[in-house]
Write a protein that holds these residues in place. Structure first.
Motif, PDB file in Angstrom:
ATOM      1  N   GLU A  23       0.825  -1.204   0.000  1.00  0.00           N
ATOM      2  CA  GLU A  23       0.000   0.000   0.000  1.00  0.00           C
ATOM      3  C   GLU A  23       0.861   1.256   0.000  1.00  0.00           C
ATOM      4  O   GLU A  23       0.541   2.244  -0.684  1.00  0.00           O
ATOM      5  N   ALA A  24       1.960   1.239   0.768  1.00  0.00           N
ATOM      6  CA  ALA A  24       2.846   2.402   0.815  1.00  0.00           C
ATOM      7  C   ALA A  24       3.530   2.631  -0.528  1.00  0.00           C
ATOM      8  O   ALA A  24       3.638   3.767  -1.008  1.00  0.00           O
ATOM      9  N   GLU A  25       3.993   1.556  -1.166  1.00  0.00           N
ATOM     10  CA  GLU A  25       4.694   1.685  -2.450  1.00  0.00           C
ATOM     11  C   GLU A  25       3.792   2.201  -3.557  1.00  0.00           C
ATOM     12  O   GLU A  25       4.238   2.877  -4.482  1.00  0.00           O
ATOM     13  N   ASN A  26       2.485   1.867  -3.466  1.00  0.00           N
ATOM     14  CA  ASN A  26       1.544   2.282  -4.497  1.00  0.00           C
ATOM     15  C   ASN A  26       0.781   3.555  -4.136  1.00  0.00           C
ATOM     16  O   ASN A  26      -0.124   3.964  -4.861  1.00  0.00           O
ATOM     17  N   GLY A  27       1.170   4.175  -3.012  1.00  0.00           N
ATOM     18  CA  GLY A  27       0.553   5.432  -2.627  1.00  0.00           C
ATOM     19  C   GLY A  27      -0.920   5.322  -2.344  1.00  0.00           C
ATOM     20  O   GLY A  27      -1.691   6.247  -2.608  1.00  0.00           O
ATOM     21  N   TYR A  28      -1.324   4.175  -1.787  1.00  0.00           N
ATOM     22  CA  TYR A  28      -2.750   3.973  -1.522  1.00  0.00           C
ATOM     23  C   TYR A  28      -3.242   4.906  -0.427  1.00  0.00           C
ATOM     24  O   TYR A  28      -2.632   5.043   0.626  1.00  0.00           O
ATOM     25  N   THR A  29      -4.364   5.570  -0.692  1.00  0.00           N
ATOM     26  CA  THR A  29      -5.044   6.359   0.315  1.00  0.00           C
ATOM     27  C   THR A  29      -6.528   6.024   0.266  1.00  0.00           C
ATOM     28  O   THR A  29      -7.064   5.685  -0.783  1.00  0.00           O
TER      29      THR A  29
END
Length: 279
Positions: A23-29
């Protein structure tokens, strides 16, 4: 026992850490907008990359369970005809279902004639909830929810696939866990927490148990050790409400495991068809 679903707290922590990294690597928000008439939040960014099938609609809980079964991306989202299998490993399909089982019918029709299928279901025994204001984005503190699920909660969903419960290739696995849940203040009540408030995400925090049911007949171990069972006796034995107890008995009767024997004083009495295997 299916080793791919064996109880393993270290593997659980590893799956949680892996999903957090993805999630962090893909910029999930978390999306905060709702389409008109929709009950699900929309988001333009997937957790696993734009090209990943199934990534957009999956919550953190779903992804953790999927990576618990297998962290190998080659085992995930395997195409079978027009459908995609969450995890395909050792000749078995694993379908992680965190929402209504009614959406599983088309997959079961396609998969069951070809190979064994295990439905993986999370039961949130301990839950903490925080609320997000869609106008300001402000997140409240987490508070413990009084609602407690258990292995019996799966029957609230099994009722939607009752016609499949006698299938020889179908098995079930229930993960009892704790999770933090975030919800959107989008309800129609005065405090915006009821009547339409939308769940944004669930993040698992602890694993308590993993319960395997190789067939519907294995659900018998959840029943009272009695020759005769009523909705009331099952509710008291399982510490569940009457409504869930009724659904459980209905499913087991539909699976041809139990039957209505008679009625006494307005209380229906049920028996197990193969009592010797339960007593």
């Amino acid at each position: 026992m299916d080793e791919n679903l064996a109880f393993d707290k270290e593997r659980f922590v590893g799956a949680c850490n892996l999903v957090a990294l993805i999630e962090a690597e893909n910029g999930y928000t978390q999306g905060l907008s709702l389409k008109k008439g929709s009950k699900r939040v929309t988001s333009s960014v997937t957790r696993e990359g734009e090209s990943n099938i199934g990534g957009l609609g999956e919550g953190t809980l779903h992804l953790v369970l999927k990576n618990y079964i297998s962290a190998n991306r080659d085992d995930q989202e395997i195409r079978c005809g027009k459908k995609y299998i969450d995890v395909f490993l050792d000749g078995r399909a694993y379908e992680v279902q965190t929402r209504s089982f009614s959406s599983l019918k088309s997959k079961l029709d396609a998969f069951l004639p070809e190979f064994p299928v295990t439905i993986v279901f999370p039961a949130i025994r301990e839950k903490r909830i925080a609320w997000i204001d869609p106008e300001t984005g402000e997140l409240s503190d987490f508070h413990k929810s009084p609602k407690k699920e258990s292995v019996y909660t799966i029957f609230s969903e099994l009722i939607y696939i009752k016609d499949y419960l006698k299938a020889k290739n179908l098995s079930f696995c229930v993960f009892e866990m704790a999770a933090n849940e975030t919800k959107l203040l989008s309800g129609r009540s005065y405090d915006r927490k009821k009547y339409g408030a939308v769940r944004l995400n669930r993040v698992p925090t602890e694993l308590f148990s993993v319960e395997h049911f190789e067939s519907s007949f294995d659900f018998l171990r959840l029943l009272p050790k009695s020759r005769e069972i009523t909705v009331k006796s099952l509710s008291e034995h399982a510490h569940i409400d009457r409504k869930l107890s009724q659904k459980m008995i209905y499913c087991l009767c539909h699976a041809d495991i139990m039957y209505h024997a008679r009625t006494e004083k307005h209380e229906k009495i049920y028996c197990i068809k193969n009592e010797t295997e339960n007593i």
